[in-house]
Scaffold this motif. Structure first.
Motif, PDB file in Angstrom:
ATOM      1  N   MET A 129      76.192  32.502 -41.574  1.00  0.00           N
ATOM      2  CA  MET A 129      76.424  33.909 -41.877  1.00  0.00           C
ATOM      3  C   MET A 129      77.120  34.135 -43.214  1.00  0.00           C
ATOM      4  O   MET A 129      76.826  35.095 -43.910  1.00  0.00           O
ATOM      5  CB  MET A 129      77.261  34.558 -40.762  1.00  0.00           C
ATOM      6  N   LEU A 130      78.065  33.280 -43.549  1.00  0.00           N
ATOM      7  CA  LEU A 130      78.813  33.485 -44.791  1.00  0.00           C
ATOM      8  C   LEU A 130      78.221  32.621 -45.891  1.00  0.00           C
ATOM      9  O   LEU A 130      78.715  31.555 -46.229  1.00  0.00           O
ATOM     10  CB  LEU A 130      80.306  33.207 -44.578  1.00  0.00           C
ATOM     11  N   THR A 131      77.136  33.143 -46.433  1.00  0.00           N
ATOM     12  CA  THR A 131      76.458  32.525 -47.561  1.00  0.00           C
ATOM     13  C   THR A 131      76.472  33.518 -48.718  1.00  0.00           C
ATOM     14  O   THR A 131      76.655  34.730 -48.504  1.00  0.00           O
ATOM     15  CB  THR A 131      74.989  32.191 -47.213  1.00  0.00           C
ATOM     16  N   ALA A 132      76.264  33.032 -49.912  1.00  0.00           N
ATOM     17  CA  ALA A 132      76.238  33.919 -51.081  1.00  0.00           C
ATOM     18  C   ALA A 132      75.155  34.987 -50.919  1.00  0.00           C
ATOM     19  O   ALA A 132      75.375  36.157 -51.251  1.00  0.00           O
ATOM     20  CB  ALA A 132      76.033  33.111 -52.355  1.00  0.00           C
ATOM     21  N   GLU A 133      74.004  34.599 -50.401  1.00  0.00           N
ATOM     22  CA  GLU A 133      72.902  35.549 -50.231  1.00  0.00           C
ATOM     23  C   GLU A 133      73.280  36.668 -49.256  1.00  0.00           C
ATOM     24  O   GLU A 133      73.124  37.859 -49.564  1.00  0.00           O
ATOM     25  CB  GLU A 133      71.659  34.816 -49.727  1.00  0.00           C
ATOM     26  N   LYS A 134      73.777  36.317 -48.091  1.00  0.00           N
ATOM     27  CA  LYS A 134      74.125  37.335 -47.088  1.00  0.00           C
ATOM     28  C   LYS A 134      75.309  38.197 -47.547  1.00  0.00           C
ATOM     29  O   LYS A 134      75.323  39.404 -47.343  1.00  0.00           O
ATOM     30  CB  LYS A 134      74.422  36.680 -45.747  1.00  0.00           C
ATOM     31  N   LEU A 135      76.301  37.569 -48.157  1.00  0.00           N
ATOM     32  CA  LEU A 135      77.469  38.322 -48.614  1.00  0.00           C
ATOM     33  C   LEU A 135      77.130  39.229 -49.797  1.00  0.00           C
ATOM     34  O   LEU A 135      77.677  40.330 -49.911  1.00  0.00           O
ATOM     35  CB  LEU A 135      78.616  37.374 -48.957  1.00  0.00           C
ATOM     36  N   SER A 136      76.229  38.787 -50.654  1.00  0.00           N
ATOM     37  CA  SER A 136      75.788  39.642 -51.762  1.00  0.00           C
ATOM     38  C   SER A 136      75.127  40.907 -51.226  1.00  0.00           C
ATOM     39  O   SER A 136      75.369  42.013 -51.734  1.00  0.00           O
ATOM     40  CB  SER A 136      74.813  38.881 -52.664  1.00  0.00           C
ATOM     41  N   ALA A 137      74.300  40.755 -50.187  1.00  0.00           N
ATOM     42  CA  ALA A 137      73.664  41.923 -49.564  1.00  0.00           C
ATOM     43  C   ALA A 137      74.711  42.804 -48.887  1.00  0.00           C
ATOM     44  O   ALA A 137      74.674  44.034 -48.998  1.00  0.00           O
ATOM     45  CB  ALA A 137      72.609  41.467 -48.562  1.00  0.00           C
ATOM     46  N   LEU A 138      75.679  42.186 -48.201  1.00  0.00           N
ATOM     47  CA  LEU A 138      76.711  42.937 -47.496  1.00  0.00           C
ATOM     48  C   LEU A 138      77.573  43.751 -48.457  1.00  0.00           C
ATOM     49  O   LEU A 138      77.800  44.944 -48.255  1.00  0.00           O
ATOM     50  CB  LEU A 138      77.596  41.978 -46.690  1.00  0.00           C
ATOM     51  N   PHE A 139      78.070  43.089 -49.504  1.00  0.00           N
ATOM     52  CA  PHE A 139      78.972  43.747 -50.454  1.00  0.00           C
ATOM     53  C   PHE A 139      78.238  44.493 -51.558  1.00  0.00           C
ATOM     54  O   PHE A 139      78.852  45.145 -52.393  1.00  0.00           O
ATOM     55  CB  PHE A 139      79.929  42.722 -51.077  1.00  0.00           C
ATOM     56  N   GLN A 140      76.922  44.370 -51.582  1.00  0.00           N
ATOM     57  CA  GLN A 140      76.081  44.995 -52.594  1.00  0.00           C
ATOM     58  C   GLN A 140      76.536  44.625 -54.001  1.00  0.00           C
ATOM     59  O   GLN A 140      76.614  45.456 -54.907  1.00  0.00           O
ATOM     60  CB  GLN A 140      76.041  46.513 -52.390  1.00  0.00           C
TER      61      GLN A 140
END
Length: 157
Positions: A129-140
């Motif tokens: 869950m805590l990957t650069a890809e997922k976090l980039s989408a989460l934090f925009q």
């Protein structure tokens, strides 16, 4: 002492055992030396640590924490997360917490729930869950992953 109130009967006063539990909790959060201070004289970080001590004094089986490391310096952020993790393991207690520090969440948590602004949610083990890809989408905002000494961090690009 307010953390001991759930353990008292209606007209009971705190016992020496309660006092001992509270003092141990204050020492655990590095506030034992300020036991006699009025809470109104404490800084925001000191008050946050006292709140964590009150939680520990309750000895709960479920800890619901909203930003437990807010107002803390880095040393105390890590110390409090270690303490919460150790306490939960020792007492076999569950912890559900909101953190806005993904690197610390990755270090101390087992699972993550990502709640996006549009209401979409994702849940899973911490590493997936805590990957650069997922976090980039989460934090925009684009993030890059870095690793050092076995710990993963995220850097804004």
């Amino acid at each position: 002492m307010v953390g001991r109130h759930p353990h008292l009967d209606r007209w009971d006063w705190e016992s020496e055992t309660d006092v001992s539990i509270v003092r141990s909790a204050l020492v655990a959060v590095d506030m034992g030396h300020m036991e006699q201070r009025n809470i109104l004289t404490l800084s925001g970080g000191e008050r946050q640590r006292v709140a964590i001590a009150a939680l520990l004094a309750q000895q709960p089986q479920l800890m619901l924490l909203d930003e437990p490391i807010a107002h803390l310096d880095l040393k105390h952020q890590v110390a409090m997360l270690k303490l919460i993790a150790n306490e939960s393991r020792e007492r076999n207690a569950a912890v559900v917490m909101v953190l806005h520090e993904p690197a610390l969440a990755r270090r101390f948590c087992d699972r993550a729930l990502l709640v996006h602004g549009d209401g979409q949610v994702e849940e899973g083990d911490i590493a997936s869950m805590l990957t650069a890809e997922k976090l980039s989408a989460l934090f925009q905002y684009p993030l890059a992953t870095t690793e050092c000494g076995g710990y993963v961090g995220f850097i804004p690009q």
